[in-house]
Design a protein around this motif. Structure first.
Motif, PDB file in Angstrom:
ATOM      1  N   ASP A 287      48.672  40.739  47.809  1.00  0.00           N
ATOM      2  CA  ASP A 287      49.168  41.578  46.727  1.00  0.00           C
ATOM      3  C   ASP A 287      48.070  42.555  46.302  1.00  0.00           C
ATOM      4  O   ASP A 287      46.936  42.496  46.792  1.00  0.00           O
ATOM      5  CB  ASP A 287      49.572  40.713  45.531  1.00  0.00           C
ATOM      6  CG  ASP A 287      50.640  41.392  44.663  1.00  0.00           C
ATOM      7  OD1 ASP A 287      50.851  42.624  44.852  1.00  0.00           O
ATOM      8  OD2 ASP A 287      51.244  40.714  43.828  1.00  0.00           O
ATOM      9  N   LEU A 288      48.438  43.442  45.379  1.00  0.00           N
ATOM     10  CA  LEU A 288      47.458  44.337  44.798  1.00  0.00           C
ATOM     11  C   LEU A 288      46.524  43.555  43.882  1.00  0.00           C
ATOM     12  O   LEU A 288      46.932  42.569  43.264  1.00  0.00           O
ATOM     13  CB  LEU A 288      48.157  45.437  43.998  1.00  0.00           C
ATOM     14  CG  LEU A 288      49.144  46.328  44.754  1.00  0.00           C
ATOM     15  CD1 LEU A 288      49.807  47.306  43.794  1.00  0.00           C
ATOM     16  CD2 LEU A 288      48.447  47.081  45.872  1.00  0.00           C
ATOM     17  N   VAL A 289      45.260  43.995  43.821  1.00  0.00           N
ATOM     18  CA  VAL A 289      44.323  43.367  42.900  1.00  0.00           C
ATOM     19  C   VAL A 289      44.863  43.532  41.476  1.00  0.00           C
ATOM     20  O   VAL A 289      45.162  44.657  41.048  1.00  0.00           O
ATOM     21  CB  VAL A 289      42.927  44.001  43.030  1.00  0.00           C
ATOM     22  CG1 VAL A 289      42.009  43.510  41.917  1.00  0.00           C
ATOM     23  CG2 VAL A 289      42.328  43.676  44.392  1.00  0.00           C
ATOM     24  N   PRO A 290      45.011  42.444  40.725  1.00  0.00           N
ATOM     25  CA  PRO A 290      45.572  42.546  39.374  1.00  0.00           C
ATOM     26  C   PRO A 290      44.575  43.176  38.404  1.00  0.00           C
ATOM     27  O   PRO A 290      43.367  43.183  38.643  1.00  0.00           O
ATOM     28  CB  PRO A 290      45.845  41.088  38.999  1.00  0.00           C
ATOM     29  CG  PRO A 290      44.863  40.296  39.817  1.00  0.00           C
ATOM     30  CD  PRO A 290      44.708  41.055  41.109  1.00  0.00           C
ATOM     31  N   GLY A 291      45.119  43.705  37.293  1.00  0.00           N
ATOM     32  CA  GLY A 291      44.278  44.249  36.238  1.00  0.00           C
ATOM     33  C   GLY A 291      43.817  45.664  36.458  1.00  0.00           C
ATOM     34  O   GLY A 291      42.974  46.179  35.720  1.00  0.00           O
ATOM     35  N   THR A 292      44.349  46.336  37.496  1.00  0.00           N
ATOM     36  CA  THR A 292      43.942  47.713  37.776  1.00  0.00           C
ATOM     37  C   THR A 292      44.878  48.691  37.071  1.00  0.00           C
ATOM     38  O   THR A 292      46.035  48.355  36.799  1.00  0.00           O
ATOM     39  CB  THR A 292      43.974  47.978  39.296  1.00  0.00           C
ATOM     40  OG1 THR A 292      45.308  47.762  39.775  1.00  0.00           O
ATOM     41  CG2 THR A 292      43.039  47.044  40.036  1.00  0.00           C
ATOM     42  N   PRO A 293      44.400  49.905  36.765  1.00  0.00           N
ATOM     43  CA  PRO A 293      43.041  50.401  36.997  1.00  0.00           C
ATOM     44  C   PRO A 293      42.088  49.996  35.874  1.00  0.00           C
ATOM     45  O   PRO A 293      42.514  49.508  34.835  1.00  0.00           O
ATOM     46  CB  PRO A 293      43.228  51.923  37.015  1.00  0.00           C
ATOM     47  CG  PRO A 293      44.368  52.146  36.061  1.00  0.00           C
ATOM     48  CD  PRO A 293      45.284  50.966  36.245  1.00  0.00           C
TER      49      PRO A 293
END
Length: 384
Positions: A287-293
């Motif tokens: 998955d996408l890295v959480p907490g971005t941007p």
């Protein structure tokens, strides 16, 4: 109209040249100069050919020719002399004259043809010279651009054995090696591994130069021990001083991985979020890295604080950092873009993050799928 500069001190010979060219098919204008000094005043950009005698009051022989070639380096030069000397003729042509004619052997057809040939030979010589200069500049530019491309700096042999690292870089500009996208990987003395990927808005050599400047500044700051907001604020200062326009901004993603390769800190500065895989693509988490941007791009706002993203990595993991040239690739020949969902789907189908396979698969979707600069870096931990 053909314009000839005739450098001849003898009035009778000058009149003869005028008579010989009077019947030329092309209208001809003759500018007569009796000396080299006078010829300097009468030489203009309109002159197509200089016809020079080698017996002049202020210069003679090959010295006269050399001076003419100096003052008219881009103009055809034809020697018309009374010196019937074959050796002199060879030396004159070797020195740069387009032809060497003997006055007593010249008629109207020979002189007219010789001038025409001289002009065409000079034009061909200039074209060849410009081509050689362009090739030299191209070669030098390529060497310069290659010298500005990153070489990963991994100090520790154990890290090199444990860390998976793969990078690909595809400038969108034709025949360019460098673009506004940039990446780099550096290991500091404490064993931490630092990765950056960035994208300067816009396309062209100015953006490529700015991207190289930011990459080198990032590497310098990292090696000096700077990280986090301190590093980003300094990079933003560099950006604002180096950019050609206040509208130019830069997106960026930085990753600092601890020496054990089990935890990372990220700053996603207005940049596409990295993809993270834990436990393998097939049965693990992708998955996408959480907490971005972490915050906005560099160069837009003042006094920004970017949020640090803490990411536990674990034993078996990989991470893909990329610029928007990858997810904005067109698919199916229409307006649809690959997007992050399409990129995740592609990685699931392949069962791993392999940049060559990903790029090849995207290119096969459409002939001009990748129409922007592209940089991508994959880092991970080898299975022990």
């Amino acid at each position: 109209m053909l314009t000839i500069l005739l450098i001849e001190d003898d009035a009778g010979d000058a009149f003869l040249v005028e008579e010989l060219l009077a019947g030329s098919p092309e209208p001809t204008k003759i500018i007569w100069a009796r000396t080299l000094a006078e010829s300097r005043e009468r030489l203009t950009d309109d002159v197509h050919c200089v016809v020079v005698d080698l017996s002049l009051p202020d210069a003679s022989g090959l010295e006269a020719l050399r001076q003419v070639l100096t003052i008219a380096p881009d103009t055809a030069v034809l020697v018309l002399t009374g010196l019937n000397d074959a050796h002199m003729g060879v030396e004159a042509v070797a020195a740069g004259a387009q032809d060497y004619l003997i006055k007593q052997d010249v008629d109207d057809r020979l002189l007219g043809r010789a001038i025409s040939y001289a002009i065409e030979r000079k034009r061909a010589d200039l074209t060849q010279r410009k081509l050689a200069e362009a090739q030299h500049r191209s070669s030098e530019n390529a060497r310069l651009e290659r010298g500005l491309l990153p070489v990963p700096m991994l100090r520790d042999e154990q890290t090199r054995e444990t860390l998976l690292h793969q990078a690909r870089y595809l400038p969108g500009r034709r025949q360019a090696l460098l673009a506004g996208d940039f990446w780099d990987t550096v290991q500091t003395q404490d064993g931490a591994v630092h990765v950056v990927i960035g994208d300067v808005c816009g396309h062209g050599p100015d953006e490529a130069a700015l991207g190289a400047a930011l990459r080198i500044a990032w590497r310098t700051l990292v090696l000096a021990g700077h990280t986090g907001n301190e590093l980003l604020v300094t990079l933003e200062t560099v950006l604002k001083h180096e950019r050609k326009s206040p509208e130019i901004f830069t997106t960026m993603c930085t990753v600092t991985i601890d020496p054990e390769l089990r935890n990372a800190q990220l700053h996603v500065v207005g940049h596409p979020p990295p993809l993270f895989v834990r436990g393998g693509v097939r049965g693990g988490v992708l998955d996408l890295v959480p907490g971005t941007p972490s915050g906005p791009p560099l160069g837009i706002f003042s006094d920004v604080e970017w949020t640090t993203i803490d990411l536990p990595l674990g034993e078996d993991w990989s991470m893909l950092l990329y610029t928007d040239g990858l997810i904005e690739a067109t698919v199916g020949g229409g307006p649809d873009l690959l997007g992050t969902e399409g990129l995740i789907r592609l990685i699931r189908e392949q069962g791993e993050i392999d940049l060559d396979r990903i790029i090849t698969a995207v290119q096969e979707m459409h002939e001009n799928a990748l129409n922007d600069d592209l940089a991508a870096v994959m880092v991970g931990r080898r299975r022990q």
